[in-house]
Design a protein around this motif. Structure first.
Motif, PDB file in Angstrom:
ATOM      1  N   LEU A  41       0.826  -1.202   0.000  1.00  0.00           N
ATOM      2  CA  LEU A  41       0.000   0.000   0.000  1.00  0.00           C
ATOM      3  C   LEU A  41       0.866   1.259   0.000  1.00  0.00           C
ATOM      4  CD1 LEU A  41      -2.828   1.188   0.053  1.00  0.00           C
ATOM      5  CD2 LEU A  41      -2.781   1.095   2.554  1.00  0.00           C
ATOM      6  N   LEU A  42       2.026   1.181   0.644  1.00  0.00           N
ATOM      7  CA  LEU A  42       2.932   2.333   0.629  1.00  0.00           C
ATOM      8  C   LEU A  42       3.436   2.595  -0.785  1.00  0.00           C
ATOM      9  CD1 LEU A  42       4.976   1.624   3.884  1.00  0.00           C
ATOM     10  CD2 LEU A  42       3.051   3.201   3.588  1.00  0.00           C
ATOM     11  N   ASP A  43       3.761   1.527  -1.531  1.00  0.00           N
ATOM     12  CA  ASP A  43       4.141   1.688  -2.934  1.00  0.00           C
ATOM     13  C   ASP A  43       2.992   2.286  -3.740  1.00  0.00           C
ATOM     14  OD1 ASP A  43       6.740   0.610  -2.696  1.00  0.00           O
ATOM     15  OD2 ASP A  43       5.935  -1.428  -2.808  1.00  0.00           O
ATOM     16  N   SER A  44       1.777   1.822  -3.455  1.00  0.00           N
ATOM     17  CA  SER A  44       0.613   2.322  -4.188  1.00  0.00           C
ATOM     18  C   SER A  44       0.379   3.801  -3.911  1.00  0.00           C
ATOM     19  CB  SER A  44      -0.627   1.513  -3.805  1.00  0.00           C
ATOM     20  OG  SER A  44      -0.460   0.142  -4.105  1.00  0.00           O
ATOM     21  N   LEU A  45       0.532   4.212  -2.657  1.00  0.00           N
ATOM     22  CA  LEU A  45       0.370   5.628  -2.316  1.00  0.00           C
ATOM     23  C   LEU A  45       1.447   6.472  -2.982  1.00  0.00           C
ATOM     24  CD1 LEU A  45      -0.499   5.327   1.486  1.00  0.00           C
ATOM     25  CD2 LEU A  45      -2.060   5.937  -0.373  1.00  0.00           C
ATOM     26  N   ARG A  46       2.668   5.938  -3.028  1.00  0.00           N
ATOM     27  CA  ARG A  46       3.745   6.659  -3.706  1.00  0.00           C
ATOM     28  C   ARG A  46       3.455   6.767  -5.201  1.00  0.00           C
ATOM     29  NH1 ARG A  46       7.426   3.405  -2.547  1.00  0.00           N
ATOM     30  NH2 ARG A  46       7.908   4.219  -0.483  1.00  0.00           N
ATOM     31  N   GLY A  47       2.921   5.693  -5.782  1.00  0.00           N
ATOM     32  CA  GLY A  47       2.546   5.731  -7.189  1.00  0.00           C
ATOM     33  C   GLY A  47       1.447   6.739  -7.462  1.00  0.00           C
ATOM     34  N   PHE A  48       0.486   6.848  -6.548  1.00  0.00           N
ATOM     35  CA  PHE A  48      -0.600   7.816  -6.681  1.00  0.00           C
ATOM     36  C   PHE A  48      -0.046   9.236  -6.660  1.00  0.00           C
ATOM     37  CE2 PHE A  48      -3.982  10.451  -4.735  1.00  0.00           C
ATOM     38  CZ  PHE A  48      -4.978  10.264  -5.685  1.00  0.00           C
ATOM     39  N   ALA A  49       0.864   9.500  -5.706  1.00  0.00           N
ATOM     40  CA  ALA A  49       1.489  10.823  -5.637  1.00  0.00           C
ATOM     41  C   ALA A  49       2.314  11.102  -6.885  1.00  0.00           C
ATOM     42  CB  ALA A  49       2.353  10.922  -4.386  1.00  0.00           C
ATOM     43  N   LEU A  50       2.962  10.066  -7.409  1.00  0.00           N
ATOM     44  CA  LEU A  50       3.779  10.226  -8.609  1.00  0.00           C
ATOM     45  C   LEU A  50       2.928  10.599  -9.819  1.00  0.00           C
ATOM     46  CD1 LEU A  50       6.659  10.015  -9.722  1.00  0.00           C
ATOM     47  CD2 LEU A  50       6.231   7.604 -10.168  1.00  0.00           C
ATOM     48  N   LEU A  51       1.762   9.989  -9.951  1.00  0.00           N
ATOM     49  CA  LEU A  51       0.862  10.346 -11.051  1.00  0.00           C
ATOM     50  C   LEU A  51       0.474  11.819 -10.980  1.00  0.00           C
ATOM     51  CD1 LEU A  51      -1.675   7.401 -11.532  1.00  0.00           C
ATOM     52  CD2 LEU A  51       0.139   8.139 -13.077  1.00  0.00           C
ATOM     53  N   HIS A  52       0.187  12.286  -9.773  1.00  0.00           N
ATOM     54  CA  HIS A  52      -0.157  13.701  -9.604  1.00  0.00           C
ATOM     55  C   HIS A  52       1.034  14.585  -9.940  1.00  0.00           C
ATOM     56  CE1 HIS A  52      -4.243  13.936  -7.829  1.00  0.00           C
ATOM     57  NE2 HIS A  52      -4.023  12.659  -7.581  1.00  0.00           N
ATOM     58  N   MET A  53       2.243  14.158  -9.554  1.00  0.00           N
ATOM     59  CA  MET A  53       3.428  14.945  -9.864  1.00  0.00           C
ATOM     60  C   MET A  53       3.655  15.031 -11.369  1.00  0.00           C
ATOM     61  SD  MET A  53       7.382  14.480  -8.571  1.00  0.00           S
ATOM     62  CE  MET A  53       7.018  15.118  -6.941  1.00  0.00           C
ATOM     63  N   ILE A  54       3.458  13.914 -12.078  1.00  0.00           N
ATOM     64  CA  ILE A  54       3.610  13.918 -13.533  1.00  0.00           C
ATOM     65  C   ILE A  54       2.613  14.892 -14.160  1.00  0.00           C
ATOM     66  CG2 ILE A  54       3.313  12.523 -15.611  1.00  0.00           C
ATOM     67  CD1 ILE A  54       4.354  10.123 -13.953  1.00  0.00           C
ATOM     68  N   ALA A  55       1.364  14.848 -13.685  1.00  0.00           N
ATOM     69  CA  ALA A  55       0.345  15.751 -14.214  1.00  0.00           C
ATOM     70  C   ALA A  55       0.697  17.201 -13.909  1.00  0.00           C
ATOM     71  CB  ALA A  55      -1.019  15.397 -13.621  1.00  0.00           C
ATOM     72  N   TYR A  56       1.162  17.457 -12.691  1.00  0.00           N
ATOM     73  CA  TYR A  56       1.495  18.832 -12.302  1.00  0.00           C
ATOM     74  C   TYR A  56       2.646  19.366 -13.142  1.00  0.00           C
ATOM     75  CZ  TYR A  56       2.669  22.894  -9.530  1.00  0.00           C
ATOM     76  OH  TYR A  56       2.928  24.184  -9.139  1.00  0.00           O
TER      77      TYR A  56
END
Length: 252
Positions: free
Chosen positions: A12-27
């Motif tokens: 789940l920690l990897d998944s949360l990091r992946g979620f934040a990463l998607l937002h960073m890519i979009a930003y």
């Protein structure tokens, strides 16, 4: 023959990091669109865009601090991340000096890992709850240090001596000169204390390594999170390349 049992990965920690990463890519993709290709977006340049940006970096830093104790060889990991940050700084300085990165998020996280390893004997003497509260309080009080002083959150209240901001070499600590510029800037003050907030949060969770909740995975996001460093290094060149191609085709 004995069977060696390994602890399950806290997916789940990897998944949360992946979620934040998607937002960073979009930003960052929108950043390129707005500031490099000249397509202003009111909401992106407003308080809403700032809150979005802050939520992304807070997520990464808190997660990184929380996960520090889960990994092995923190000095090696910290050195690798710091080296990646230095690579980003070098490439942007050569290829895009107008968007140069100086002490960006990777450089910060690499230094935070190394400093946490160095300071761990002292940090471990604090009770987790007290350490978490103190770390977040110092973060909140020093968040405006790069803007010239102490405050509460984003509100500057007490200026610090000007001589702290007169040298060109103190910007990694949080004391940039008036002519300092970086498109991605995360100095040790205040962000190290948010990192330590995550570190103490880990210590407050009893038997965190056996947590069934943290073993849940979200496909796709988990894959991204496990490869976050390499995805981070690749995402800006890819995003810029795609936007440049669309710009040449007259589509953006």
């Amino acid at each position: 023959m004995e069977t060696i049992q390994t602890r399950p990965r806290l997916a789940l920690l990897d998944s949360l990091r992946g979620f934040a990463l998607l937002h960073m890519i979009a930003y960052h993709t929108l950043y390129d669109l707005v500031y490099i290709f000249g397509h202003p977006m009111g909401w992106y340049q407003s308080q809403a865009g700032y809150i979005w940006q802050q939520s992304i970096c807070w997520s990464f830093i808190l997660l990184s601090g929380f996960c520090f104790s889960l990994g092995r060889q923190p000095v090696r990991r910290g050195a690798v991340v710091l080296a990646a940050g230095c690579l980003v700084e070098l490439v942007t300085w050569i290829a895009m000096p107008q968007e140069r990165v100086r002490f960006g998020i990777l450089s910060f996280i690499g230094c935070a890992m190394l400093l946490t390893r160095l300071c761990r004997p002292v940090l471990e003497k604090l009770r987790p709850a007290a350490g978490l509260a103190a770390s977040f309080a110092v973060f909140w009080l020093t968040k405006t240090v790069p803007q010239g002083g102490l405050g509460l959150g984003d509100r500057l209240m007490t200026p610090l001596p000007e001589w702290l901001y007169s040298t060109p070499w103190l910007y990694p600590l949080g004391f940039p000169r008036a002519d300092f510029w970086s498109s991605d800037y995360f100095p040790l003050l205040p962000w190290l204390f948010l990192y330590w907030t995550g570190w103490f949060a880990f210590r407050m969770w009893p038997n965190v390594r056996e947590s069934r909740l943290l073993q849940h995975r979200i496909p796709g996001l988990c894959w991204l999170g496990k490869r976050s460093l390499w995805v981070y290094l690749a995402h800006q060149p890819v995003a810029y390349g795609v936007l440049a191609a669309l710009h040449m085709a007259g589509l953006v």
